[in-house]
Design a protein around this motif. Structure first.
Motif, mmCIF file in Angstrom:
data_model
loop_
_atom_site.group_PDB
_atom_site.id
_atom_site.type_symbol
_atom_site.label_atom_id
_atom_site.label_comp_id
_atom_site.label_asym_id
_atom_site.label_seq_id
_atom_site.Cartn_x
_atom_site.Cartn_y
_atom_site.Cartn_z
ATOM 1 N N UNK A 1 0.842 -1.194 0.000
ATOM 2 C CA UNK A 1 0.000 0.000 0.000
ATOM 3 C C UNK A 1 0.879 1.246 0.000
ATOM 4 N N UNK A 2 0.550 2.166 -0.874
ATOM 5 C CA UNK A 2 1.257 3.442 -0.967
ATOM 6 C C UNK A 2 0.609 4.390 0.037
ATOM 7 N N UNK A 3 1.214 4.529 1.218
ATOM 8 C CA UNK A 3 0.574 5.281 2.300
ATOM 9 C C UNK A 3 0.470 6.773 1.984
ATOM 10 N N UNK A 4 1.349 7.287 1.122
ATOM 11 C CA UNK A 4 1.251 8.703 0.742
ATOM 12 C C UNK A 4 -0.001 8.957 -0.087
ATOM 13 N N UNK A 5 -0.269 8.074 -1.039
ATOM 14 C CA UNK A 5 -1.497 8.199 -1.830
ATOM 15 C C UNK A 5 -2.727 8.000 -0.950
ATOM 16 N N UNK A 6 -2.640 7.041 -0.040
ATOM 17 C CA UNK A 6 -3.756 6.772 0.862
ATOM 18 C C UNK A 6 -4.118 8.022 1.646
ATOM 19 N N UNK A 7 -3.125 8.655 2.224
ATOM 20 C CA UNK A 7 -3.355 9.844 3.042
ATOM 21 C C UNK A 7 -3.903 11.012 2.211
ATOM 22 N N UNK A 8 -3.465 11.090 0.962
ATOM 23 C CA UNK A 8 -3.855 12.225 0.123
ATOM 24 C C UNK A 8 -5.296 12.124 -0.366
ATOM 25 N N UNK A 9 -5.758 10.898 -0.680
ATOM 26 C CA UNK A 9 -7.024 10.778 -1.389
ATOM 27 C C UNK A 9 -8.153 10.058 -0.654
ATOM 28 N N UNK A 10 -7.853 9.176 0.288
ATOM 29 C CA UNK A 10 -8.893 8.279 0.788
ATOM 30 C C UNK A 10 -10.066 9.041 1.409
ATOM 31 N N UNK A 11 -9.805 10.116 2.135
ATOM 32 C CA UNK A 11 -10.892 10.858 2.765
ATOM 33 C C UNK A 11 -11.563 11.825 1.787
ATOM 34 N N UNK A 12 -10.760 12.542 1.006
ATOM 35 C CA UNK A 12 -11.345 13.546 0.111
ATOM 36 C C UNK A 12 -12.263 12.907 -0.931
ATOM 37 N N UNK A 13 -11.840 11.801 -1.511
ATOM 38 C CA UNK A 13 -12.674 11.125 -2.496
ATOM 39 C C UNK A 13 -13.855 10.433 -1.822
ATOM 40 N N UNK A 14 -13.667 10.008 -0.575
ATOM 41 C CA UNK A 14 -14.764 9.423 0.165
ATOM 42 C C UNK A 14 -15.872 10.427 0.411
ATOM 43 N N UNK A 15 -15.500 11.618 0.828
ATOM 44 C CA UNK A 15 -16.494 12.664 1.069
ATOM 45 C C UNK A 15 -17.163 13.067 -0.247
ATOM 46 N N UNK A 16 -16.370 13.211 -1.301
ATOM 47 C CA UNK A 16 -16.906 13.598 -2.609
ATOM 48 C C UNK A 16 -17.948 12.584 -3.096
ATOM 49 N N UNK A 17 -17.624 11.298 -2.991
ATOM 50 C CA UNK A 17 -18.535 10.264 -3.489
ATOM 51 C C UNK A 17 -19.759 10.126 -2.596
ATOM 52 N N UNK A 18 -19.579 10.234 -1.284
ATOM 53 C CA UNK A 18 -20.719 10.095 -0.384
ATOM 54 C C UNK A 18 -21.703 11.243 -0.561
ATOM 55 N N UNK A 19 -21.192 12.438 -0.738
ATOM 56 C CA UNK A 19 -22.074 13.593 -0.986
ATOM 57 C C UNK A 19 -22.840 13.395 -2.293
ATOM 58 N N UNK A 20 -22.152 12.862 -3.305
ATOM 59 C CA UNK A 20 -22.805 12.618 -4.590
ATOM 60 C C UNK A 20 -23.936 11.602 -4.442
ATOM 61 N N UNK A 21 -23.691 10.548 -3.664
ATOM 62 C CA UNK A 21 -24.708 9.510 -3.477
ATOM 63 C C UNK A 21 -25.909 10.047 -2.702
ATOM 64 N N UNK A 22 -25.656 10.772 -1.623
ATOM 65 C CA UNK A 22 -26.754 11.304 -0.819
ATOM 66 C C UNK A 22 -27.551 12.357 -1.589
ATOM 67 N N UNK A 23 -26.848 13.207 -2.324
ATOM 68 C CA UNK A 23 -27.546 14.221 -3.122
ATOM 69 C C UNK A 23 -28.393 13.567 -4.212
#
Length: 379
Positions: free
Chosen positions: A262-284
């Motif tokens: 696992x590339x921990x730098x990529x994990x830290x950079x994207x896992x939360x931001x893309x999670x919030x982006x996708x969850x907002x899209x689903x709820x909206x």
């Protein structure tokens, strides 16, 4: 005409006895006979206190992945709904026992029931949700009256110390520091084994609670981001992954090609931001607000991410108070594709649920950053 789909039963199988943090290395083994420097740091951050391995105390295998899944399914069954009644078997896992045949086929072979429709979902954590969605769509469309869906992992054998000994030998020969890269060692203290299963039907339970699946949505960001978690290859400088079949056979061991990384730098950079982006899209998309959610079940690989996810969701207008969060990471560990099943199984059988309550399932996958969601009504 579309049917309604209900989760009417949920079961699990966790192998052997729970393993404490202090017992992990004695079972998985010490690489180069040296205690891991990463272990205590990783465990302090991930918040996991116990987990399960399909290994005995000497590190010998006790169950295959297919057997774990079969045992979880077995607990779904009784005289009212037997293996003979299953119409669709949909199984997700990151760690199948074989390249071929498929994981679902191997599980079906253990069930020894009758001919059924099979689906095997691969990937990382979303493989379990993808298996659930296949079953959901099958029942929703009227293709079948029921489906058994599973998530399972047997990752412990991938993390045994002897899997890395050849790489250590080569590092010694090169007079390099004989320490496995953090991207490999990190995951040895994160992942564990287990399986869980759901029975989906087109009618709710008559005398007990059911969970109606209102909708399921999924999002991928592979078009934007390179791989973060991978196995069976290694990442090149351009971000692409060289597959195991392109390596020489001796390199499979010398470079631990099949280890999970696992590339921990990529994990830290994207896992939360893309999670919030996708969850907002689903709820909206489905016009659901945070106020309508009674239970939020997030598959979080590490408790380290919990506060950050909660804060970023709030910044996006999705305020989910602590009392809405339901997690069991600390006691069952990160079981990949099975984690969301294990969370919902515990909540479903807890006696806490009341008719009319709403449940949101959220599963991120760091493979190449994909996210799945399901919205359920207790009925």
């Amino acid at each position: 005409m579309l049917k309604e789909v209900y989760i009417t039963r949920a079961s699990k199988f966790l192998p052997n006895q729970s393993v404490s943090n202090d017992e992990m290395e004695s079972i998985l083994g010490k690489i180069n006979q040296t205690p891991s420097k990463a272990r205590r740091i990783v465990l302090r951050n991930n918040g996991i206190q116990s987990r399960y391995y399909a290994l005995d105390n000497q590190g010998k295998v006790t169950h295959s992945n297919a057997e774990l899944t079969f045992l979880a399914i077995s607990d779904l069954l009784d005289t009212d709904f037997s293996a003979q009644d299953i119409e669709v078997l949909s199984c997700g896992t990151s760690t199948p026992d074989h390249l071929l045949p498929s994981h679902a086929a191997m599980v079906h072979g253990l069930l020894k029931n009758k001919s059924v429709e099979l689906n095997s979902s691969s990937g990382v954590c979303n493989s379990g949700m993808n298996a659930l969605k296949f079953g959901y769509l099958s029942v929703l469309s009227g293709n079948s009256n029921n489906a058994v869906c599973t998530g399972s992992e047997r990752v412990s054998t991938w993390m045994l110390a002897d899997r890395f000994e050849k790489e250590i030998e080569n590092l010694n020969e090169l007079e390099e520091q004989p320490i496995i890269a953090f991207k490999k060692d990190f995951l040895r203290w994160m992942l564990s084994d287990g399986a869980a299963a759901f029975l989906l039907q087109n009618k709710p339970n008559s005398e007990a609670l059911s969970l109606k699946i209102e909708w399921m949505d999924a999002y991928s960001y592979a078009h934007e981001i390179e791989a973060c978690m991978y196995a069976g290859g290694d990442k090149l400088e351009d971000g692409s992954i060289k597959p195991w079949s392109d390596y020489k056979t001796e390199e499979w061991l010398s470079q631990s090609v099949f280890s999970i990384k696992q590339d921990v730098k990529l994990l830290d950079k994207y896992i939360l931001t893309k999670g919030v982006e996708s969850m907002k899209a689903a709820l909206d998309k489905h016009q659901v607000t945070a106020n309508e959610i009674d239970y939020f079940l997030p598959h979080i690989s590490s408790n380290f991410f919990k506060n950050g996810l909660q804060e970023q969701l709030a910044e996006a207008g999705i305020v989910l108070e602590d009392e809405k969060w339901f997690m069991n990471l600390f006691k069952v560990g990160n079981v990949g594709s099975a984690s969301i099943y294990l969370m919902l199984e515990e909540l479903f059988n807890s006696g806490k649920l009341q008719k009319g309550q709403k449940i949101l399932l959220s599963v991120p996958e760091s493979g190449r950053f994909s996210y799945s969601y399901a919205y359920l009504t207790v009925c």
